[in-house]
Enzyme design. Structure first.
Site, PDB file in Angstrom:
ATOM      1  N   CYS A 105      -5.486   2.070  -4.631  1.00  0.00           N
ATOM      2  CA  CYS A 105      -5.043   2.728  -3.405  1.00  0.00           C
ATOM      3  C   CYS A 105      -6.045   3.833  -3.072  1.00  0.00           C
ATOM      4  CB  CYS A 105      -3.645   3.303  -3.588  1.00  0.00           C
ATOM      5  SG  CYS A 105      -2.948   3.969  -2.062  1.00  0.00           S
ATOM      6  N   CYS A 128       0.843  -1.202   0.000  1.00  0.00           N
ATOM      7  CA  CYS A 128       0.000   0.000   0.000  1.00  0.00           C
ATOM      8  C   CYS A 128       0.879   1.254   0.000  1.00  0.00           C
ATOM      9  CB  CYS A 128      -0.953   0.025   1.176  1.00  0.00           C
ATOM     10  SG  CYS A 128      -2.219   1.310   0.977  1.00  0.00           S
TER      11      CYS A 128
END
Length: 426
Positions: A360, A180
């Site tokens: 994301c 991430c």
């Protein structure tokens, strides 16, 4: 307990005691990728004998830890017992994998067993290398040092944010790859949004130290993110890598590289330090014959099949595919691996390809998210017919409400909504 009742108890999340040490499919890892691919395979072929090698007794929904650190989610809702998420029909081998013998189709476990397989799926995730930053481990969770990358520390992040009224807040991002890639700055934006709402932001100096040279790897999302950098008056420090923390004296040390490649070590005082640790493949992967030159489990980035061992596939954070390491990427990879593995089992051509999709959800403020979705080469792959660079409340609802529910009730159950990939090219 009789032997027959003990055998019956092997399924649905009970650790295997005396199994036959051979499986049609052996899965290494009980995280998002391991549970998700097992559920999807069993939906397709319920008769498959699938074993999951996973030493931990808890399973975490890690994408919500950023929200926990921003005071927008309950950390207790991000964890469940591993026994609750192991798919019905799978066997749980509660032990750590320590090595591979792909020539003999064997995996070695820490308890001394050697487990055989017809096909192998490698997805143990990556390792957070806290030890690579000198002094960090002994000060985590105190002295103003925190990280949303750990279950027990995300609540401490929120505590620090609430209590900081003035001073200096440092946020860090190590060299790529990390899982991430937007999480380090998401922690920063949610913190700044809270300080802004409370009227404290003018008294807090916020600095983002990035080991790389860009704010975000997909250029289309940099302009909207820069608007928030300016809104929160964040000082961006590129090519600045955290290497040491002195928690007692609240001082962080960074190696800063100039345009000529010269490196200078700079000490920076802090009142709050949010650390994103360096990340790498687990040691037992890096040392194995499955690894590429960088230590990740080697795969063809489109089929997710190992190029040297055709009965081995890999997905998730540990695989060498150059996609963003996110749960959203795993959701797409699961379909690719499930369909290609079964095709390989049946001697068919591999039918499905992975386009590098990752997502994301960039939480730029409490109540608004930039939903960044992209594939290989930074190609934008939006799910919805809306401008993906615009912060939206609906994307916040998706991130904070729908996705956690779907994770526990859909993703881990083998439901593959909007997860199809392109057909393999001839």
């Amino acid at each position: 307990m009789s032997e027959s009742s003990q055998q019956a108890g092997m399924r649905r999340g009970t650790p295997v005691r005396k199994p036959d040490n051979f499986f049609d499919v052996l899965v290494i890892g009980g995280g998002s990728a391991g549970i998700g691919i097992t559920a999807s395979l069993l939906h397709r072929r319920p008769a498959l004998r699938i074993g999951i090698v996973e030493p931990n007794d808890k399973h975490y929904y890690q994408p919500a830890w950023t929200l926990v650190g921003g005071g927008a989610y309950d950390v207790t809702k991000t964890v469940r017992a591993m026994s609750e998420v192991i798919p019905k029909g799978a066997y749980w081998l509660q032990a750590a994998a320590t090595g591979f013998d792909p020539a003999s189709n064997l995996v070695q476990l820490a308890d001394g067993r050697a487990i055989g397989y017809e096909q192998l799926i490698v997805c143990p995730g990556l390792r957070l290398a806290w030890e690579q930053i000198e002094g960090l481990e002994e000060t985590l969770g105190k002295n103003g040092v925190t990280s949303n990358y750990r279950f027990d520390l995300a609540p401490y992040t929120w505590s620090l944010v609430q209590n900081l009224k003035r001073g200096k807040a440092l946020f860090t991002q190590p060299p790529m790859p990390i899982k991430c890639a937007g999480a380090p700055q998401k922690a920063m934006y949610l913190s700044c949004d809270h300080w802004l709402r409370k009227g404290n932001l003018d008294d807090i100096e916020v600095e983002f130290n990035v080991a790389g040279a860009v704010l975000f790897g997909v250029a289309a999302f940099v302009p909207p993110l820069m608007k928030y950098v300016k809104r929160y008056n964040i000082n961006l420090m590129f090519n600045s890598n955290l290497v040491k923390v002195d928690g007692i004296n609240r001082t962080a040390y960074f190696d800063i590289r100039d345009e000529k490649g010269n490196v200078e070590r700079v000490a920076k005082p802090f009142d709050m330090l949010h650390v994103t640790p360096p990340q790498m493949a687990p040691d037992f992967i890096r040392r194995s014959p499955l690894a590429d030159s960088a230590g990740w489990c080697e795969v063809n980035q489109e089929t997710l099949q190992h190029p040297r061992y055709p009965n081995i596939f890999s997905l998730g954070d540990v695989c060498s595919s150059p996609n963003s390491k996110t749960a959203a990427a795993v959701r797409k990879q699961i379909v690719v691996v499930a369909e290609n593995l079964l095709a390989a089992k049946e001697g068919r051509e591999l039918p499905t390809r992975y386009d590098g999709y990752g997502s994301c959800p960039l939480t730029v403020e409490k109540g608004k998210v930039i939903l960044a979705e992209f594939g290989f080469g930074g190609k934008l792959l939006p799910t919805f017919p809306l401008d993906p660079t615009v912060p939206r409340f609906l994307a916040w609802v998706l991130k904070a409400k729908f996705l956690p529910w779907f994770y526990w009730n859909g993703f881990l159950k083998g439901r593959e909504w909007l997860a199809r990939s392109r057909p393999q090219r001839d």
